[in-house]
Enzyme design. Sequence first.
Site, PDB file in Angstrom:
ATOM      1  N   ASP A 360       0.824  -1.218   0.000  1.00  0.00           N
ATOM      2  CA  ASP A 360       0.000   0.000   0.000  1.00  0.00           C
ATOM      3  C   ASP A 360       0.858   1.269   0.000  1.00  0.00           C
ATOM      4  O   ASP A 360       1.903   1.312   0.651  1.00  0.00           O
ATOM      5  CB  ASP A 360      -0.854  -0.053   1.279  1.00  0.00           C
ATOM      6  CG  ASP A 360      -2.007   0.913   1.244  1.00  0.00           C
ATOM      7  OD1 ASP A 360      -2.086   1.719   0.309  1.00  0.00           O
ATOM      8  OD2 ASP A 360      -2.840   0.842   2.173  1.00  0.00           O
ATOM      9  N   ASP A 471      -6.225  -6.532  -2.112  1.00  0.00           N
ATOM     10  CA  ASP A 471      -6.664  -6.357  -0.728  1.00  0.00           C
ATOM     11  C   ASP A 471      -8.128  -5.907  -0.685  1.00  0.00           C
ATOM     12  O   ASP A 471      -8.706  -5.476  -1.702  1.00  0.00           O
ATOM     13  CB  ASP A 471      -5.757  -5.299  -0.077  1.00  0.00           C
ATOM     14  CG  ASP A 471      -5.638  -5.453   1.430  1.00  0.00           C
ATOM     15  OD1 ASP A 471      -6.463  -6.159   2.032  1.00  0.00           O
ATOM     16  OD2 ASP A 471      -4.714  -4.842   2.006  1.00  0.00           O
ATOM     17  N   ASP A 541      -3.187 -10.776   9.107  1.00  0.00           N
ATOM     18  CA  ASP A 541      -2.248  -9.676   9.377  1.00  0.00           C
ATOM     19  C   ASP A 541      -1.404  -9.972  10.601  1.00  0.00           C
ATOM     20  O   ASP A 541      -0.499  -9.210  10.928  1.00  0.00           O
ATOM     21  CB  ASP A 541      -3.015  -8.372   9.605  1.00  0.00           C
ATOM     22  CG  ASP A 541      -3.297  -7.660   8.292  1.00  0.00           C
ATOM     23  OD1 ASP A 541      -2.826  -8.135   7.247  1.00  0.00           O
ATOM     24  OD2 ASP A 541      -3.999  -6.636   8.312  1.00  0.00           O
TER      25      ASP A 541
HETATM   26  C1  DGJ Z   1      -4.164  -4.996   5.047  1.00  0.00           C
HETATM   27  C2  DGJ Z   1      -3.281  -6.128   4.612  1.00  0.00           C
HETATM   28  O1  DGJ Z   1      -3.659  -7.309   5.222  1.00  0.00           O
HETATM   29  C3  DGJ Z   1      -1.837  -5.767   4.909  1.00  0.00           C
HETATM   30  O2  DGJ Z   1      -0.999  -6.841   4.597  1.00  0.00           O
HETATM   31  C4  DGJ Z   1      -1.491  -4.545   4.122  1.00  0.00           C
HETATM   32  O3  DGJ Z   1      -1.526  -4.849   2.758  1.00  0.00           O
HETATM   33  C5  DGJ Z   1      -2.438  -3.419   4.448  1.00  0.00           C
HETATM   34  N1  DGJ Z   1      -3.810  -3.809   4.324  1.00  0.00           N
HETATM   35  C6  DGJ Z   1      -2.189  -2.226   3.559  1.00  0.00           C
HETATM   36  O4  DGJ Z   1      -3.113  -1.247   3.731  1.00  0.00           O
END
Ligand code: DGJ
Length: 754
Positions: A360, A471, A541
Amino acid sequence: MSISFDAAAKQFHLCNGNFSYIIRILENGSIGQVYAGAALRKNSAYPLLDPIPFPGFSNNDKTFTRFEYPANGNGDFRRPAFVVRFTEGAAVPEPCYKSHRIYAGKPGQPGLPSTYTEKDDEAATLELELLDAASGLRIILFYTIFAQYNCLARHVRFVNDGNKKITLENAMSLSLDLPDSRWNLITLTGAWAREFDIGDAPLRTGFQGIQSSRGISGAQTNPALILRRPSATENEGEALGASLIYSGNFIADVEVDQWDIARLRIGINPETFSWELAEGAVFDTPEAVLAWSGNGLNGLSQVFHELFRNRLARGPWREAERPVLLNNWEGTYFNFTEKKILEMAASARNLGAELFVLDDGWFGKRDDDHSSLGDWFPHKGKLPEGVAGLAQKVTALGIKFGLWIEPEMVNPDSDLFRAHPDWAIHIPQRPRTEQRNQYVLDMGRPEIVEHLFKVLSVILESAPISYIKWDMNRYITEPYSVALPPPRQGEFFHRYVLGVYDLYARLTGAFPEILFESCASGGARFDPGILGFAPQGWLSDDTDAVERLHIQEGASLIYPLSSMGAHVSAIPNHQTGRLTPLAFRAMVSFFGCLGYELDPTKFSAKEQEAVKKQIAFYKAHRRTFQYGNFYRLLSPLPGRSVINGPYPLNGRFAAWMTVSEDGKEAIVGVYKILSNPNQRPFRLKLAGLKNDADYQVTVWEEGGYSAEDKNLNCGNRGGDELMQAGLLLECTVHHSPKNGDFFSELFLLRKQGA
Ligand code: DGJ
């Protein structure tokens, strides 16, 4: 594998030698469920399987209590498989057998991801056509049985052949009436960063189940449920699983009735669904997979793994070894420059990584999460020569380039929103809820999908991009489409999902060489629907290795290791603050698609050497890690009944194993989470080996190991001994203090001889 129809008994028997599924046309034309389980011989009658004739099922059939696709309002007072409303307001259809077709192979599902065959002899399909004569509604039940996998793929088609509109208010993909309720129900639930918690509890009378109404499958619930016999363990006993190939609102539930019949259902969540079927219109439900195992939960998982790996995933990446990647997210978050990215990419390449992923923050004016989603053009402040310039420089370093996108979203602070405020989902004249400062685009509108396809194609064509991380970082609120008339707002959520699939299909079709990885704040849309387009997904995450032992174990109940993105991150871990050794983090991430998510330029010289060895080791064995047969040997969840448990060690240790497709190699990972004094020794029984073969057992010396464990276990060992006696671990009282918490070992087994 065969599907036979016994005309005298009016009975269908679907069987692949291991698994049988039997249904029967009842006296009044409705369809009865006879059996689902271990293969039975073909017989005209199964008197012991016929349901006990309880009173109270008036219209279906007085002598039958288990139905195949039950309607409502006709005397079966349990939750129905479908609900339709006719124009006159009544809602009690009487679908009766009309015809059937049996053929080799499997039909496709227009607009929806589904399992498939490559050759007709891989599977056989039954189409069972029912007709509600009064309305002209045809219901076609599709069943495909696979020769190689112990499962059925099911979906249902509704066709309005009448002359009045019909509204579909509920349309399950699968309904199954099981004759007893002596099962434990397993569900996968959670939250952001702690997805895939395993819930396991005995069935009780009444309803139990899970659902999503968030617009996507969600981190809170995964679209699957498993029934295991209370005595079933990881490797023994009977288990049944249902998994929905769908990424939107779903329901998966079991109702145990007054007669102890357990009705299992899975499909689109009827609470947020209705669909208008005009004259001549057709509606197809998503596909559901019903898998069966006589070899416990590992056996069941392996059915799902093999089917999803081989006949759900598509394209050149289906069986290709997945690249070791470095993702910059936890290394820099939004704060990067082109120079920084190039330094990280060069360092990643030196360590042996094959793909650099820019996460991102590369587009519009995005320096934090407040702006620019929707503006899919390069952030000139960070990338002066654009994505193309950066991608060329990265690839010139000798490492491939990948990019993050979040196509379904728009920030209020974006050119896209300023130009098209009506494209964001909202109810006119009402406030819009922001989450992470963003709105969701109405993917049910073809012009929005078309726009996204065009702008994303420009980027993908402009630069050497080998990988996309797609995403999706919020759930859907104020569900409403300004493009749908008020009576059809019930179609909103399903149309959203169809729009997402359309964009996925168009992008993966136009750029087949690109590896797509799905993501939704981690595992909030990690489901078989998305796996039909993106063969791997970012599981969570949460990159803490101890947490990952839980998350990866839970996900492995349904999903193959080749679908799980698993990254080594920096310590203290950003989600938990925990400090774990680099080797422990790597050995957990090996069981999946390995990546690193940190700033590699910060590694010390010693760490660099260690990571080089990790990556080299993983590459040498990645086929086994990504495509091998996976076994959960010892669970990190206290009390879970796995091969080596319940056991006093359950909860403080975990162990996984994968055996290569050809059986020549196996790898065992053992993880000590917390150490305790005067540890009792234990035997870790292995699985999936050949009893009559010998295996050369070694430890992976680069990862750290205990000398006692090495001395005791390494050498030539029999498969029978390894499975019946097991590896001997923790055999000295000094062992634990020396190695402390978060200690891990990898054992390598090489089969001797041919
Ligand atoms: C959520 C994702 O799970 C992360 O790995 C990352 O890409 C962030 N979004 C970026 O905004």
